[in-house]
Write a protein that holds these residues in place. Structure first.
Motif, PDB file in Angstrom:
ATOM      1  N   ARG A  69      94.788  31.004   3.796  1.00  0.00           N
ATOM      2  CA  ARG A  69      96.127  30.474   4.084  1.00  0.00           C
ATOM      3  C   ARG A  69      96.037  28.992   4.456  1.00  0.00           C
ATOM      4  NH1 ARG A  69      99.638  34.228   3.444  1.00  0.00           N
ATOM      5  NH2 ARG A  69      99.198  36.397   4.016  1.00  0.00           N
ATOM      6  N   ASN A 100     107.974  37.545  -4.545  1.00  0.00           N
ATOM      7  CA  ASN A 100     107.135  37.500  -3.349  1.00  0.00           C
ATOM      8  C   ASN A 100     106.913  38.924  -2.855  1.00  0.00           C
ATOM      9  OD1 ASN A 100     106.321  37.273  -0.513  1.00  0.00           O
ATOM     10  ND2 ASN A 100     106.770  35.109  -0.762  1.00  0.00           N
ATOM     11  N   LEU A 102     106.301  40.040  -0.058  1.00  0.00           N
ATOM     12  CA  LEU A 102     106.936  40.357   1.230  1.00  0.00           C
ATOM     13  C   LEU A 102     108.414  40.700   1.046  1.00  0.00           C
ATOM     14  CD1 LEU A 102     105.381  37.458   3.315  1.00  0.00           C
ATOM     15  CD2 LEU A 102     104.851  39.878   3.571  1.00  0.00           C
ATOM     16  N   ASP A 159     103.841  35.598  -5.581  1.00  0.00           N
ATOM     17  CA  ASP A 159     103.265  35.179  -4.291  1.00  0.00           C
ATOM     18  C   ASP A 159     102.913  36.426  -3.488  1.00  0.00           C
ATOM     19  OD1 ASP A 159     102.416  33.452  -2.390  1.00  0.00           O
ATOM     20  OD2 ASP A 159     104.268  32.298  -2.280  1.00  0.00           O
ATOM     21  N   GLU A 160     101.910  36.332  -2.613  1.00  0.00           N
ATOM     22  CA  GLU A 160     101.380  37.507  -1.883  1.00  0.00           C
ATOM     23  C   GLU A 160     101.059  38.610  -2.902  1.00  0.00           C
ATOM     24  OE1 GLU A 160     100.761  37.207   1.245  1.00  0.00           O
ATOM     25  OE2 GLU A 160     102.031  35.527   1.828  1.00  0.00           O
ATOM     26  N   ASP A 162      98.557  40.429  -3.570  1.00  0.00           N
ATOM     27  CA  ASP A 162      97.887  41.669  -3.141  1.00  0.00           C
ATOM     28  C   ASP A 162      98.874  42.752  -2.728  1.00  0.00           C
ATOM     29  OD1 ASP A 162      97.751  41.076   0.189  1.00  0.00           O
ATOM     30  OD2 ASP A 162      97.838  39.359  -1.147  1.00  0.00           O
ATOM     31  N   LEU A 163     100.069  42.339  -2.238  1.00  0.00           N
ATOM     32  CA  LEU A 163     101.067  43.337  -1.808  1.00  0.00           C
ATOM     33  C   LEU A 163     101.668  44.080  -3.005  1.00  0.00           C
ATOM     34  CD1 LEU A 163     102.907  41.402   1.055  1.00  0.00           C
ATOM     35  CD2 LEU A 163     101.028  43.027   1.229  1.00  0.00           C
ATOM     36  N   THR A 193      97.178  34.630  -3.846  1.00  0.00           N
ATOM     37  CA  THR A 193      96.747  35.563  -2.797  1.00  0.00           C
ATOM     38  C   THR A 193      95.685  34.927  -1.915  1.00  0.00           C
ATOM     39  OG1 THR A 193      95.805  37.747  -2.363  1.00  0.00           O
ATOM     40  CG2 THR A 193      95.008  36.622  -4.319  1.00  0.00           C
ATOM     41  N   CYS A 194      95.582  35.429  -0.681  1.00  0.00           N
ATOM     42  CA  CYS A 194      94.515  34.926   0.200  1.00  0.00           C
ATOM     43  C   CYS A 194      93.400  35.973   0.330  1.00  0.00           C
ATOM     44  CB  CYS A 194      95.072  34.538   1.568  1.00  0.00           C
ATOM     45  SG  CYS A 194      96.017  35.814   2.350  1.00  0.00           S
TER      46      CYS A 194
END
Length: 434
Positions: A69, A100, A102, A159-160, A162-163, A193-194
């Protein structure tokens, strides 16, 4: 002569400060994109070439941008998109869909968002589709140009990322990667992703359709570069309306960064996080203290801003508790000390509190059991205490095992700052016994 006059014209200090605040707030709050992203030139070139092949030649592809991040993943992508869209033809033709993990928590919500961003709500209407794949295929088909021979290229930015791997059957990822591999329509799937182990989260069928192309961003920033960045972030540009004010300001920032105490504060921030956003937050707090009466950032401002950045949220929460709630926290602290961190229940806490009352023989803190229970529940709502692992929720509330989520140093610090804290309560907290 007139040109020279306007160049050397001095504005009132108030106007200079207003303009200074506008320029720096835009840079720090809106995270203005740099002209050229530093330290990631190779990654920038790689991603730009990849997306150009989709936008210009209609070649489908997929790629993951991986990094911790604050390493600059989103900044890199935004810089690439800005450079890509400089060409009018690409700008007119290329479509973007931003999702996203999230926000789009399941595939149904994601599909609705894709339809909305592609402005195809009217085309879909009340049509019923048998599967997710059919729906997505229909959307991409609807993007075909008038001659129906070629489709407009679409960038899917996840974005994100992995979710999305936690969605049921990974349907969205499977279909996007499938389309990108089968050349049904020109699409590029870009995951951000992080998580370094993100490929391990993908199902076999999804993994086999992914190009396995990854762009890694790892912060290689040194402290000297970090200091230079602080100076750059706070510096005024050459085209500032009042050149004298700009020169004075830039000199004061240079002097500030050479100050020993400032260097120590920045070193502490650098050691805890090389994240640009946390640096910008620190500088923003300093900037908010600049005014007409104080038209420069002083070392004391940076120290105060650092104190606010490193402020302990849990300790701050303790300042707002009632005396009863604070007494219960102190009772828990003593139980923790006596039983070496073993979980406790409300009954034990109440007994510890009663011991303190008997020693003080004070009726000032006498509270009925329901009031004590209410205070205990409030501490749980604030997450200052939580049920111990394995404790049953079916147990009577008085006997449910709990753990304290603040340590002794946080409690003692909060007591020092607690407004008008009774002396006997402070002494009880400091005593080695309950």
């Amino acid at each position: 002569m007139s040109k020279r006059k306007t160049k050397d014209a001095q504005l009132p200090v108030g106007e200079c400060i207003t303009e200074l605040q506008r320029i720096l707030r835009e840079r720090l709050c809106h995270q203005q994109l740099p002209d050229k992203p530093e330290g990631v030139e190779a990654q920038h070139k790689h991603l730009l070439e990849l997306l150009k092949r989709t936008a210009v030649h209609g070649e489908s592809n997929s790629v993951l941008i991986v990094g911790p991040r604050g390493a600059g993943k989103t900044m890199l992508l935004k810089c690439v998109l800005r450079d890509l869209l400089e060409e009018k033809e690409i700008q007119k033709n290329l479509l973007q869909v931003h999702l996203n993990g999230l926000l789009q928590t399941d595939d149904r919500i994601a599909l609705k968002e894709i339809t909305r961003q592609l402005h195809l709500e009217n085309v879909v209407g009340d049509k019923v589709f048998g599967s997710f794949a059919e729906n997505l295929a229909f959307l991409l088909e609807a993007l075909k140009k008038g001659d129906r021979s070629s489709s407009r290229p679409v960038l899917f930015i996840l974005d994100e990322f992995d979710l999305f791997a936690h969605h049921k059957n990974q349907t969205l990822l499977y279909n996007l990667f499938d389309v990108s591999q089968s050349a049904q329509a020109p699409i590029a799937v870009i995951g951000i992703t992080c998580r370094l182990d993100v490929l391990e989260l993908l199902e076999k069928r999804v993994k086999s359709r992914f190009s396995h192309r990854q762009i890694h961003l790892l912060s290689s920033l040194t402290f000297d570069q970090y200091l230079d960045q602080v100076q750059t972030q706070l510096g005024l540009p050459d085209d500032f309306p009042d050149t004298v004010f700009a020169e004075d300001w830039n000199d004061s920032i240079k002097t500030l960064c050479e100050d020993k105490s400032v260097e120590e504060v920045l070193q502490r921030h650098f050691n805890s996080s090389k994240d640009f956003r946390s640096m910008q937050m620190l500088l923003m707090l300093c900037l908010s203290r600049v005014s007409v009466a104080k038209p420069a950032i002083k070392p004391a401002d940076l120290l105060e801003a650092s104190r606010l950045c490193f402020g302990d949220a849990k300790a701050n929460m303790l300042h707002g508790l009632s005396i009863l709630e604070l007494c219960l926290i102190i009772a828990m602290k003593h139980l923790n000390d006596v039983y070496e961190g073993e979980p406790f229940n409300l009954q034990m806490v109440h007994n510890e509190f009663k011991k303190f009352l008997q020693r003080k023989s004070s009726s000032m803190y006498n509270f009925d059991q329901p009031v004590v229970m209410k205070a205990f529940e409030h501490l749980q709502q604030l997450e200052l205490i939580r049920p111990a692992d394995g404790s049953s929720a079916k147990q009577q509330r008085e006997y449910q095992l709990m753990r304290l989520m603040v340590d002794n140093s946080q409690i003692m610090e909060a007591l020092q700052k607690y407004p008008q804290c009774p002396t006997d309560v402070k002494q009880w907290a400091m005593s080695a016994f309950g």
